[in-house]
Design an enzyme around this catalytic site. Structure first.
Site, PDB file in Angstrom:
ATOM      1  CG  ASP A   1      -2.110   0.858   1.107  1.00 24.58           C
ATOM      2  OD1 ASP A   1      -2.315   1.430   0.012  1.00 24.58           O
ATOM      3  OD2 ASP A   1      -2.848   1.004   2.093  1.00 24.58           O
TER       4      ASP A   1
ATOM      5  CG  HIS B   1       0.032   1.818  -9.211  1.00 29.09           C
ATOM      6  ND1 HIS B   1      -0.163   1.493  -7.896  1.00 29.09           N
ATOM      7  CD2 HIS B   1      -1.096   2.485  -9.606  1.00 29.09           C
ATOM      8  CE1 HIS B   1      -1.356   1.936  -7.495  1.00 29.09           C
ATOM      9  NE2 HIS B   1      -1.933   2.538  -8.523  1.00 29.09           N
TER      10      HIS B   1
ATOM     11  CG  LEU C   1      10.045 -16.643  -3.624  1.00 26.98           C
ATOM     12  CD1 LEU C   1      10.181 -16.631  -2.101  1.00 26.98           C
ATOM     13  CD2 LEU C   1      10.340 -15.240  -4.146  1.00 26.98           C
TER      14      LEU C   1
HETATM   15  C1  FPP Z   1      -2.010   0.128  -3.277  1.00 25.98           C
HETATM   16  O1  FPP Z   1      -1.536   1.443  -3.300  1.00 25.98           O
HETATM   17  C2  FPP Z   1      -1.450  -0.586  -4.410  1.00 25.98           C
HETATM   18  C3  FPP Z   1      -2.184  -1.180  -5.405  1.00 25.98           C
HETATM   19  C4  FPP Z   1      -3.645  -1.165  -5.440  1.00 25.98           C
HETATM   20  C5  FPP Z   1      -1.520  -1.851  -6.525  1.00 25.98           C
HETATM   21  C6  FPP Z   1      -0.244  -2.559  -6.192  1.00 25.98           C
HETATM   22  C7  FPP Z   1       0.364  -3.012  -7.435  1.00 25.98           C
HETATM   23  C8  FPP Z   1       1.678  -3.003  -7.714  1.00 25.98           C
HETATM   24  C9  FPP Z   1       2.752  -2.541  -6.795  1.00 25.98           C
HETATM   25  C10 FPP Z   1       2.104  -3.501  -9.010  1.00 25.98           C
HETATM   26  C11 FPP Z   1       2.508  -4.945  -8.910  1.00 25.98           C
HETATM   27  C12 FPP Z   1       1.800  -5.660  -9.940  1.00 25.98           C
HETATM   28  C13 FPP Z   1       2.057  -6.904 -10.364  1.00 25.98           C
HETATM   29  C14 FPP Z   1       1.239  -7.413 -11.433  1.00 25.98           C
HETATM   30  C15 FPP Z   1       3.087  -7.781  -9.818  1.00 25.98           C
HETATM   31  P1  FPP Z   1      -2.599   2.620  -3.437  1.00 25.98           P
HETATM   32  O2  FPP Z   1      -2.739   2.949  -4.876  1.00 25.98           O
HETATM   33  O3  FPP Z   1      -3.873   2.256  -2.760  1.00 25.98           O
HETATM   34  O4  FPP Z   1      -1.873   3.768  -2.663  1.00 25.98           O
HETATM   35  P2  FPP Z   1      -2.585   4.953  -1.868  1.00 25.98           P
HETATM   36  O5  FPP Z   1      -3.360   4.308  -0.748  1.00 25.98           O
HETATM   37  O6  FPP Z   1      -1.419   5.749  -1.371  1.00 25.98           O
HETATM   38  O7  FPP Z   1      -3.448   5.696  -2.832  1.00 25.98           O
END
Ligand code: FPP
Length: 245
Positions: free
Chosen positions: A22, A39, A133
């Site tokens: 997150d 992201h 892994l």
């Molecule tokens: C939460 O941060 C994150 C997500 C909803 C997406 C996480 C995805 C990745 C890191 C990409 C990895 C992908 C793959 C396919 C391996 P948020 O957007 O909710 O952050 P915020 O709460 O600060 O807005």
């Protein structure tokens, strides 16, 4: 990786670590960047954490990449996250395979285009025998949806009420071939489960850090492992039954 000699691991390393990655959006906003840049930075970090996890001796790593609720985000962000999934497969699959990573998917693939669904299936098949892994990618995953899906399949299979035990339910979940997570990490400070592994996490230890996911590096993972090693896992029991007499 050259860190090995410097790293001081705790005596007991959790076999299965699950992560709610997150804070990508807030990381980007802090820098005046679009959310998708956050992201993308999250994927960069995932690379570091994958490498560190293998080095630290973690056997199973589960990452929450896209939830059943994330479809409600703006269409451009959803599209961007789908593109990231495709890019990761296109660009990283060979390296992951060479490094002995076995890919598994938790969730439903139905809402992805057929070509991308094929790529995911191919990645799973290609890496099926790798053992360094196990990487569970929770994509279009929700814990409640997973339980509904399991109940539907148990009914389809004609199970009788007395056949429905905790072990049997676990076998019908997406994580059937995987032990329950020992440690669940959530970055960015939120104190919520967010529909993640709600069955499997019944007795997991939690580690929540204010660090945003793109900045949660190997050193902080190591810190989480050390904190985990200090925890006493009682599973509802008491630590020393003799003392109660
Ligand atoms: C939460 O941060 C994150 C997500 C909803 C997406 C996480 C995805 C990745 C890191 C990409 C990895 C992908 C793959 C396919 C391996 P948020 O957007 O909710 O952050 P915020 O709460 O600060 O807005």
């Amino acid at each position: 990786m050259t860190r090995s000699s410097e790293v001081k691991l705790p005596e007991e390393v959790p076999a299965h670590v699950a992560i709610i990655m997150d804070g990508n959006g807030r990381w980007a906003r802090k820098r005046g960047l679009p959310r998708l840049a956050g992201h993308r930075a999250g994927v960069e970090n995932l690379r570091r954490i994958l490498e560190a996890s293998a080095e630290f001796g973690i056997k199973y790593l589960t990452i929450y990449a896209f939830s059943t609720e994330n479809w409600e985000r703006p269409a451009a962000e959803v599209r961007g996250l789908i593109n990231i999934l495709e890019d990761v497969i296109d660009q990283e699959l060979e390296t992951l395979h060479q490094n002995g990573v076995q890919l598994r998917h938790l969730g439903r693939l139905e809402r992805l285009g057929t070509e991308l669904q094929e790529k995911v299936r191919h990645a799973i098949e290609l890496t099926n025998n790798n053992q360094q892994l196990i990487l569970n990618v929770a994509w279009n995953y929700g814990g409640r949806d997973e339980i509904v899906h399991a109940i539907q399949r148990m009914i389809e299979d004609g199970l009788k009420p007395e056949d429905v035990t905790e072990e049997r339910v676990s076998e019908y979940l997406y994580t059937s071939k995987c032990p329950d997570p020992d440690l669940i990490i959530r970055t960015s400070g939120e104190m919520r489960v967010s529909n993640f592994l709600i069955w499997q996490g019944a007795y997991s230890e939690w580690y929540v850090t204010p660090t945003y996911w793109p900045e949660f590096g190997p050193d902080e993972l190591l810190k989480a492992l050390h904190e985990y090693a200090q925890r006493e896992r009682r599973y509802g029991r008491i630590s020393d039954p003799i003392k109660t007499n």
